[in-house]
Design an enzyme around this catalytic site. Structure first.
Site, mmCIF file in Angstrom:
data_model
loop_
_atom_site.group_PDB
_atom_site.id
_atom_site.type_symbol
_atom_site.label_atom_id
_atom_site.label_comp_id
_atom_site.label_asym_id
_atom_site.label_seq_id
_atom_site.Cartn_x
_atom_site.Cartn_y
_atom_site.Cartn_z
ATOM 1 N N LYS A 188 23.378 19.960 28.569
ATOM 2 C CA LYS A 188 25.308 19.500 28.001
ATOM 3 C C LYS A 188 25.891 20.824 28.227
ATOM 4 C CE LYS A 188 28.934 19.568 25.841
ATOM 5 N NZ LYS A 188 29.398 19.961 25.606
ATOM 6 N N GLY A 241 24.159 27.157 18.813
ATOM 7 C CA GLY A 241 25.416 26.989 18.765
ATOM 8 C C GLY A 241 25.657 27.267 17.525
ATOM 9 N N SER A 242 27.514 27.117 16.978
ATOM 10 C CA SER A 242 27.068 26.806 15.862
ATOM 11 C C SER A 242 26.820 26.508 14.501
ATOM 12 C CB SER A 242 29.453 27.308 15.169
ATOM 13 O OG SER A 242 29.154 25.889 15.462
ATOM 14 N N THR A 243 26.758 27.099 13.312
ATOM 15 C CA THR A 243 26.010 26.206 12.064
ATOM 16 C C THR A 243 26.392 25.832 11.915
ATOM 17 O OG1 THR A 243 25.089 28.976 11.780
ATOM 18 C CG2 THR A 243 25.237 26.804 9.844
ATOM 19 N N GLU A 244 27.540 24.988 12.123
ATOM 20 C CA GLU A 244 28.664 24.547 11.492
ATOM 21 C C GLU A 244 28.340 23.352 12.247
ATOM 22 O OE1 GLU A 244 32.990 25.017 12.288
ATOM 23 O OE2 GLU A 244 33.036 23.090 11.791
ATOM 24 N N GLY A 246 25.268 22.534 14.272
ATOM 25 C CA GLY A 246 23.966 22.369 14.496
ATOM 26 C C GLY A 246 23.857 21.671 12.724
ATOM 27 N N GLU A 263 19.344 27.177 17.245
ATOM 28 C CA GLU A 263 19.607 28.682 17.814
ATOM 29 C C GLU A 263 20.928 29.016 17.276
ATOM 30 O OE1 GLU A 263 17.316 31.046 17.782
ATOM 31 O OE2 GLU A 263 15.707 29.808 18.473
ATOM 32 N N CYS A 297 25.202 35.764 19.201
ATOM 33 C CA CYS A 297 24.969 35.770 17.923
ATOM 34 C C CYS A 297 24.031 36.703 17.065
ATOM 35 C CB CYS A 297 24.009 34.103 18.367
ATOM 36 S SG CYS A 297 22.864 34.939 19.696
ATOM 37 N N GLU A 396 30.443 35.006 10.420
ATOM 38 C CA GLU A 396 30.427 34.916 11.921
ATOM 39 C C GLU A 396 32.144 35.262 11.801
ATOM 40 O OE1 GLU A 396 28.501 32.514 14.185
ATOM 41 O OE2 GLU A 396 27.420 34.458 15.349
HETATM 42 P P1 NAP Z 1 29.390 25.047 19.206
HETATM 43 O O1 NAP Z 1 30.937 25.464 19.276
HETATM 44 O O2 NAP Z 1 28.631 25.213 18.073
HETATM 45 O O3 NAP Z 1 28.962 24.263 20.830
HETATM 46 C C1 NAP Z 1 27.691 24.280 21.080
HETATM 47 C C2 NAP Z 1 27.055 23.307 22.192
HETATM 48 O O4 NAP Z 1 27.313 22.193 20.887
HETATM 49 C C3 NAP Z 1 28.836 23.525 22.918
HETATM 50 O O5 NAP Z 1 27.636 22.988 24.356
HETATM 51 C C4 NAP Z 1 29.247 22.147 22.127
HETATM 52 O O6 NAP Z 1 30.653 21.896 22.904
HETATM 53 C C5 NAP Z 1 28.616 21.143 21.536
HETATM 54 N N1 NAP Z 1 29.084 20.392 20.487
HETATM 55 C C6 NAP Z 1 29.379 20.321 19.294
HETATM 56 N N2 NAP Z 1 29.641 19.600 19.212
HETATM 57 C C7 NAP Z 1 28.653 18.501 19.716
HETATM 58 C C8 NAP Z 1 28.238 17.744 18.251
HETATM 59 N N3 NAP Z 1 29.353 17.144 17.975
HETATM 60 N N4 NAP Z 1 26.746 17.346 19.181
HETATM 61 C C9 NAP Z 1 26.554 17.914 19.431
HETATM 62 N N5 NAP Z 1 26.267 18.700 20.867
HETATM 63 C C10 NAP Z 1 28.242 19.163 20.275
HETATM 64 O O7 NAP Z 1 28.996 26.681 19.868
HETATM 65 P P2 NAP Z 1 29.672 27.416 20.479
HETATM 66 O O8 NAP Z 1 31.537 28.203 20.151
HETATM 67 O O9 NAP Z 1 29.692 27.187 21.676
HETATM 68 O O10 NAP Z 1 28.675 28.752 20.710
HETATM 69 C C11 NAP Z 1 28.921 30.285 19.619
HETATM 70 C C12 NAP Z 1 28.163 29.581 18.545
HETATM 71 O O11 NAP Z 1 26.948 29.490 19.485
HETATM 72 C C13 NAP Z 1 27.578 31.137 17.559
HETATM 73 O O12 NAP Z 1 27.887 30.196 15.711
HETATM 74 C C14 NAP Z 1 26.860 31.597 18.249
HETATM 75 O O13 NAP Z 1 26.544 32.733 16.990
HETATM 76 C C15 NAP Z 1 25.749 30.536 18.311
HETATM 77 N N6 NAP Z 1 25.022 31.452 19.206
HETATM 78 C C16 NAP Z 1 23.844 31.219 19.294
HETATM 79 C C17 NAP Z 1 22.455 32.007 19.665
HETATM 80 C C18 NAP Z 1 21.055 32.159 19.120
HETATM 81 O O14 NAP Z 1 19.843 32.602 19.948
HETATM 82 N N7 NAP Z 1 20.994 31.811 17.319
HETATM 83 C C19 NAP Z 1 22.666 31.773 20.576
HETATM 84 C C20 NAP Z 1 24.218 32.065 21.503
HETATM 85 C C21 NAP Z 1 25.389 31.835 20.202
HETATM 86 P P3 NAP Z 1 31.653 21.979 23.264
HETATM 87 O O15 NAP Z 1 32.175 22.913 23.857
HETATM 88 O O16 NAP Z 1 32.050 20.771 24.610
HETATM 89 O O17 NAP Z 1 32.675 22.069 22.534
#
Ligand code: NAP
Length: 492
Positions: A188, A241-244, A246, A263, A297, A396
């Site tokens: 996804k 993705g985001s901590t929130e 996650g 992650e 990230c 962040e």
């Molecule tokens: P995000 O809003 O948390 O979304 C990540 C993924 O999760 C997207 O595919 C999103 O779909 C999906 N998602 C959203 N709500 C969900 C739910 N309730 N259940 C399952 N999946 C759900 O993060 P983002 O804004 O795309 O990315 C930025 C974040 O990623 C930052 O916080 C960054 O630090 C983190 N990140 C971490 C790493 C690491 O290796 N630690 C690497 C890269 C990025 P939608 O797009 O449709 O909302």
């Protein structure tokens, strides 16, 4: 594949059809479609299929079918060969994938072409090499007639949920080890950047991956993502993705006691001591925050500089930053592209405003940038006069915004660095090797770079401490998160 028309983007940009990729073919989505936008031009790139919960179920069923069929019967060595062939096929189309990634995300083509796609290829080859080297142990157990051994088995259907900042890299950090270990994958991708994931699934199938081993279902995270997390047929969720999000995902996964790796976000400290090679540290701090538009990230978003060197370091850093001008991401000379979306730019600019209200000084940038009157560009930004307790130092921001904070002693630097809910990465700059290792040992983060920043390798594990998540991607460590261990006892 459909070819984009001249009315939306360059004629040569090859975009995927508005369909899901399930069971080795393009299929219509029950959830309709959504529009993928080019954040540098604000123009529509193409329509993308939006998977519903029922579509997610179909993808899980196709993945299970692949495990029960051709993919499940593929030997480990042949899995490696297939992954290697996929890597070759992707390499041959590096330019094409790079351009689509840039159009979808807004990152400079310099990064997509020379870093993102090559890193994805490297991950495929690295894990291709592991496919036939994953084995258990014979065990030295007690008892006159017993022997025991362990088997390392695939988990089953793995759901990979990825963010928008490094779409093809994040996808490959999950898909490559999951397939190498013999799992089937439902991916996804982020709604902001689904295009290279869809293209990749078709390419992998053409290169010989059996149908259903990799399925791609774009769509809203709160619907299709959540369904995958709750689905009883999914054995493991690999989430970046985001901590929130996650945090919520962990709760949703609890009902089925699903294996989860997370992650998550970061607010990584980059610590510069006065005895460092300051020019190298300036370059490291600059790349640490402005590479990838700061939508990274592990971005070195908190710069701690020893007081004696603070003013000189900031002066040099600001001089270098003043030459970084946002521009057309498809231009080979551009080094700062467009932020991924309007909402993301509003959020990042909102943080700059918050910083001002908290008493920080905008030493450089701080505003939206104009590039031909279109796109979500912003100036590279440096905030000084920042206290580590401010919101801009604790949350962040996920954009090209650096906060600079002075310190006096190594102890103070370590405690400031660790004063964060995150623990993803850190940098230490000094010529004193003893101090470098001692500080690295005391930083609570999954990765510490000494006299460099933002380096990765498929062979080096990456992941977080604290609320930056748990589990590791890359390296042999990743294999533990895509296999189950079974102990087999043999009696007389
Ligand atoms: P995000 O809003 O948390 O979304 C990540 C993924 O999760 C997207 O595919 C999103 O779909 C999906 N998602 C959203 N709500 C969900 C739910 N309730 N259940 C399952 N999946 C759900 O993060 P983002 O804004 O795309 O990315 C930025 C974040 O990623 C930052 O916080 C960054 O630090 C983190 N990140 C971490 C790493 C690491 O290796 N630690 C690497 C890269 C990025 P939608 O797009 O449709 O909302």
């Amino acid at each position: 594949m459909t070819t984009a028309t001249t009315t939306d983007v360059e004629p040569a940009l090859r975009l995927p059809p508005a369909k899901l990729f399930i069971g080795g073919e393009w299929v219509d989505a029950e959830g309709g479609t959504f529009t993928s936008e080019n954040p540098a031009t604000e123009q529509s790139l193409c329509e993308v299929a939006a998977a519903s919960a029922a579509d997610a179920d179909r993808a899980v069923a196709a993945a299970q079918e692949a495990l029960d069929g051709a993919w499940g019967k593929t030997s480990p060595r042949d899995r490696g060969k297939i992954l290697w062939r996929i890597a070759d096929a992707l390499e041959a189309r590096t330019e094409e994938f790079g351009r689509v990634e840039t159009a979808d995300n807004g990152k400079p083509i310099f990064e997509s072409r020379y870093v993102d796609v090559p890193a994805a290829i490297d991950a495929l080859r690295y894990f291709a090499g592991w496919a036939d080297k994953i084995h258990g142990d014979t065990l030295a157990v007690q008892g006159p007639f017993s022997m025991a051994y362990t088997l390392r088995e695939p988990m089953g259907v793995v759901a990979a949920i990825t963010p928008w900042n490094f779409p093809i890299i994040q996808a490959m950090w999950k898909i490559a080890p999951a397939l190498a270990c013999g799992n089937a994958v439902v991916h996804k991708p982020a709604s902001n950047t689904p295009l290279t994931a869809l293209k990749f699934a078709e390419l992998a199938t053409e290169a010989g991956l059996p149908p259903g081993a990799l399925n791609v279902v774009p769509g809203r995270g709160s619907q299709v993502g959540r369904r995958l997390v709750e689905h009883p047929g999914v054995a493991k969720i690999s989430f970046t993705g985001s901590t929130e999000v996650g945090r919520g995902l962990m709760k949703d996964a609890a009902d089925t006691i699903k294996r989860v790796t997370l992650e998550l976000g970061g607010k990584s400290p980059n610590i510069v001591f006065a005895d460092a090679d300051l020019d190298a540290a300036v370059k490291g701090a600059y790349n640490g925050i402005f590479y990838g538009k700061g939508e990274v990230c592990a971005a070195g978003s908190r710069l701690f500089v020893e007081k004696r060197a603070h003013d000189e370091m900031l002066e040099k850093l600001i001089a270098r930053t003043s030459r970084l001008v946002p521009g057309d991401p498809q231009h080979p000379k551009t080094r700062l592209g467009a932020l991924v979306s309007k909402e993301q730019r509003e959020s990042v600019l909102g943080y700059v405003e918050t910083g001002r209200e908290e008493g920080a000084e905008v030493a450089h940038g701080g505003r939206a940038a104009d590039v031909d009157g279109k796109g979500y560009f912003m100036e590279p930004t440096i905030l000084t006069g920042v206290d580590n307790q401010m919101k801009v130092a604790q949350e962040e921001i996920f954009g090209p915004v650096l906060v600079a904070i002075p310190f006096e002693e190594p102890e103070e630097a370590v405690s400031l660095a660790n004063e964060s809910i995150f623990g993803l990465a850190a940098g230490v700059w000094t010529r004193d090797i003893g101090k470098a290792h001692s500080v690295a040992a005391r930083i609570k983060a999954g990765t510490v770079w000494i006299n460099q920043y933002n380096w990765y390798d498929s062979g080096a594990p990456f992941g977080g401490y604290k609320q930056s998540g748990f589990g590791r991607e890359l390296g042999s460590a990743a294999l533990d998160y895509y296999t189950e261990s079974k102990t087999v006892w043999v009696g007389k």
